[in-house]
Write an enzyme that holds these catalytic residues in place. Structure first.
Site, PDB file in Angstrom:
ATOM      1  N   THR A 147       0.874  -1.185   0.000  1.00  0.00           N
ATOM      2  CA  THR A 147       0.000   0.000   0.000  1.00  0.00           C
ATOM      3  C   THR A 147       0.911   1.234   0.000  1.00  0.00           C
ATOM      4  O   THR A 147       1.378   1.638  -1.058  1.00  0.00           O
ATOM      5  CB  THR A 147      -0.956   0.022   1.214  1.00  0.00           C
ATOM      6  OG1 THR A 147      -0.208  -0.196   2.408  1.00  0.00           O
ATOM      7  CG2 THR A 147      -2.009  -1.065   1.075  1.00  0.00           C
ATOM      8  N   THR A 180       0.645  -8.390  13.286  1.00  0.00           N
ATOM      9  CA  THR A 180       0.469  -7.092  12.678  1.00  0.00           C
ATOM     10  C   THR A 180       0.702  -7.191  11.186  1.00  0.00           C
ATOM     11  O   THR A 180       1.441  -8.025  10.734  1.00  0.00           O
ATOM     12  CB  THR A 180       1.412  -6.052  13.323  1.00  0.00           C
ATOM     13  OG1 THR A 180       1.038  -4.759  12.849  1.00  0.00           O
ATOM     14  CG2 THR A 180       2.853  -6.306  13.006  1.00  0.00           C
ATOM     15  N   SER A 388      -7.762  11.357   1.447  1.00  0.00           N
ATOM     16  CA  SER A 388      -8.414  12.462   0.735  1.00  0.00           C
ATOM     17  C   SER A 388      -7.658  12.777  -0.548  1.00  0.00           C
ATOM     18  O   SER A 388      -6.769  12.055  -0.940  1.00  0.00           O
ATOM     19  CB  SER A 388      -8.517  13.688   1.641  1.00  0.00           C
ATOM     20  OG  SER A 388      -7.294  13.957   2.258  1.00  0.00           O
TER      21      SER A 388
END
EC number: 2.3.1.35
Lengths: 388, 388
Positions: A147, A180, A388
């Protein structure tokens, strides 16, 4: 390298279009003869749909395939999100002619948005068609789970009659509960499922669970280990368990260090070693308290060996230590002695990326190291603009 | 206003030269007739010398004076640092002709450095000579306890036959244990010491202890309340305790809100209200988990109503809630419903400084509000350069 280094595995990484650019769907398949699987998942009670699915699917100790996507976490997406995960597993099962109950699913990306299944499902077919055991396929799979990771993370080790390989992703929301981030570990060891499960839990405990980048536990954390028993020189009676544990732990530690080194916005990789603790848990607790102090982390960013911030963090814990005898070293200089001023702090050099903090609790014989990183402008920038 | 608003108190704020500029030594004196005192201190086990001193000095329920300095925390300074605190109390006692055991000492500033006693002790004499009950003296005292605070924090309230005034400082290392930062509260109420003590603990519990700027607990946190019983209209049988509690809590809440509003680098003041919790502690736990999430705090800085980061923080706690029914509102818009996607997130306006988060756990009738702020570039800048 990576997930196809061990015999008995194929992999693929393809582009589904879930992310704005690049590969985003990975498939790892165990072609046997054994198909043992073990996994640890996030302890976050807000668990993503793929975690809910995979927890159930791996509960019988068998998995034939793991499908992973970036570009969306499929977390907080309700029953519809769970159905999306189920459909993904079914599509993998159909393409490989296996049972959907033997397909584990992992997702990573933004929370609270549905996955584009119209893009994802055809990519499953493309990945199934592209499966091979060569290095390029493993590299493509490792790339497809990224990512905000700037590089792929892979690792490999081995021993007598076995190889262990692995890949992982994770750069933010990076703090352990049970595990994790996402990681897939593969081995061709001949090993029983209970032994694999126990080895995985021990390896995760001392590796991924001691990496704490930003104190934020993900909804999607998953570490999967698959064992094929396919090593050409395998002893049918099984691997040496101590040797296997050491190799698996080595791979997990290697991947955990790579995660911290690539953590969002990090300028320093920090290893906090607590020594002479009453027990290993207390050593971990003390180190984690320091790793979660924003004041400590900004000080390191500013190359400031601010040991007062280390002591004030340890002071918030209930571990055994005397505030009047504790010592702290930063990069080998004992700038805090007996809970007070020690060697000259100007002797500390924090210009490099590697920072070693040593906290001497003088309360016992145990020690543990927590890996973390500094808190920087780049972290704030990256995480104030992520969705955003 | 502030610490001389109530009758029976004098104050002063002078320049000792401990800071690079401005006033840095404050003195508050209770001239009676009553001299009841109560205090709460940091629960950090690495407690500063003035905390160790004042904890002992206030244990008999009496204090005649409080001396406070900025420009140095006198924490992690060993026996020499404790002697410095002792000498400070002795100097105040000498100047005012009282017992050193009735002088409380508070210090704030950098940890791990000795105070310049050659500058501090003469300033004690100057402060004692400057004591008055006028507003200017109280303002000078409030100014003298500032470190990275950009403004002074004072507050006032009252009721039938009493006034409560207060001043506070704190802009970083701002998270409560038993108390946080430095605050002095004065009242002319006629009240017993046990009642004053109980009222202070309750007020701190719901005010300062619910302000959590950066999750870092200080070594020096001290909140002191002094009661003189000097109000001209005082009822000798004592104040109405409910009315007094309300006024004291109001002053503490007012000061706590001022601390958060001036927290280092903050661009947004955030109130996280958890409703329908099983009990008040669980409401506080859920709110605090969100307040300590760097990912949540950077999202608010970026004006991103990222509710997934709120859910993932609540999910790390053990409070009673169902991940499938939880609702979350940001500035009044319920963008998370039933643990999934709710109203359109583009309806949320985060352009103002005030942010209200509401978390509906649907598990009971209790609620609590935690005050925090966003994590910004300015926070990183200020805290990477603080001591260097």
């Amino acid at each position: 390298m990576s997930v196809t280094a061990a015999a008995g595995f194929t992999a693929a990484g393809v582009t589904a279009g879930l992310k704005s650019a690049g590969r985003d769907l990975a498939l790892v398949v165990n072609i046997g003869p054994q198909r043992h699987a073990a996994a640890v998942f996030t302890s976050n009670r807000v668990a993503a749909a793929p975690v809910l699915w995979s927890r159930q699917a791996v509960s019988d100790g068998r998995a034939d395939a793991v499908v992973l996507n970036s570009g969306g976490a499929n977390a907080c997406t309700g029953p519809e999100g769970f159905a999306d995960t189920h459909h993904t597993a079914e599509r993998v099962a159909q393409a490989l002619d296996i049972s959907a109950q033997d397909v584990l699913v992992c997702s990573t990306g933004l929370i609270g948005e549905r996955l584009d299944m119209g893009a994802l499902l055809p990519a499953v077919d493309a990945a199934a068609a592209a499966l091979t055991d060569d290095d390029g396929a493993a590299a493509a799979a490792a790339e497809a789970i990224r990512t905000t990771d700037t590089v792929s993370k892979t690792a490999q080790s081995g021993g007598t009659g076995f190889v262990v390989g692995g890949m992982a992703k994770g750069a933010g929301m990076l703090a352990p509960g049970m595990a994790t981030m996402l990681a897939v570990l593969t081995t061709d060891a001949v090993i029983t499922q209970p032994d694999l499960d126990a080895a995985l839990r021990e390896a995760v405990r001392v590796s991924f669970n001691r990496a704490d980048s930003d104190g934020c536990m993900s909804t999607n954390d998953t570490v999967v280990a698959l064992a094929s028993g396919a090593h050409p020189d395998a002893d049918a009676s099984g691997v040496d368990l101590r040797e296997f544990q050491a190799a698996l732990t080595e791979v997990c530690r290697d991947l955990a260090a790579q995660l911290i080194a690539d953590a969002e916005g990090a300028h320093h990789e920090i290893a906090i070693t607590t020594i002479h603790a009453a027990n290993e848990d207390e050593a971990e607790t003390a180190g984690r308290a320091v790793a979660r102090s924003n004041l400590f982390k900004t000080a390191i960013f500013g190359r400031d060996p601010n040991w007062g911030r280390i002591l004030s963090a340890v002071g918030t814990t209930d571990v055994a230590f005397d505030p009047g005898t504790i010592d702290v070293a930063v990069n080998g200089v004992w700038i805090c002695r007996g809970g007070g001023i020690g060697e000259d702090r100007s002797l500390v050099d924090l210009s490099g990326r590697q920072v070693e903090i040593t906290i001497d609790l003088k309360s016992g014989d145990a020690e543990a190291t927590i890996l973390t990183n500094d808190l920087t402008h780049d972290y704030v920038h990256e995480n104030s603009a992520y969705s955003s």
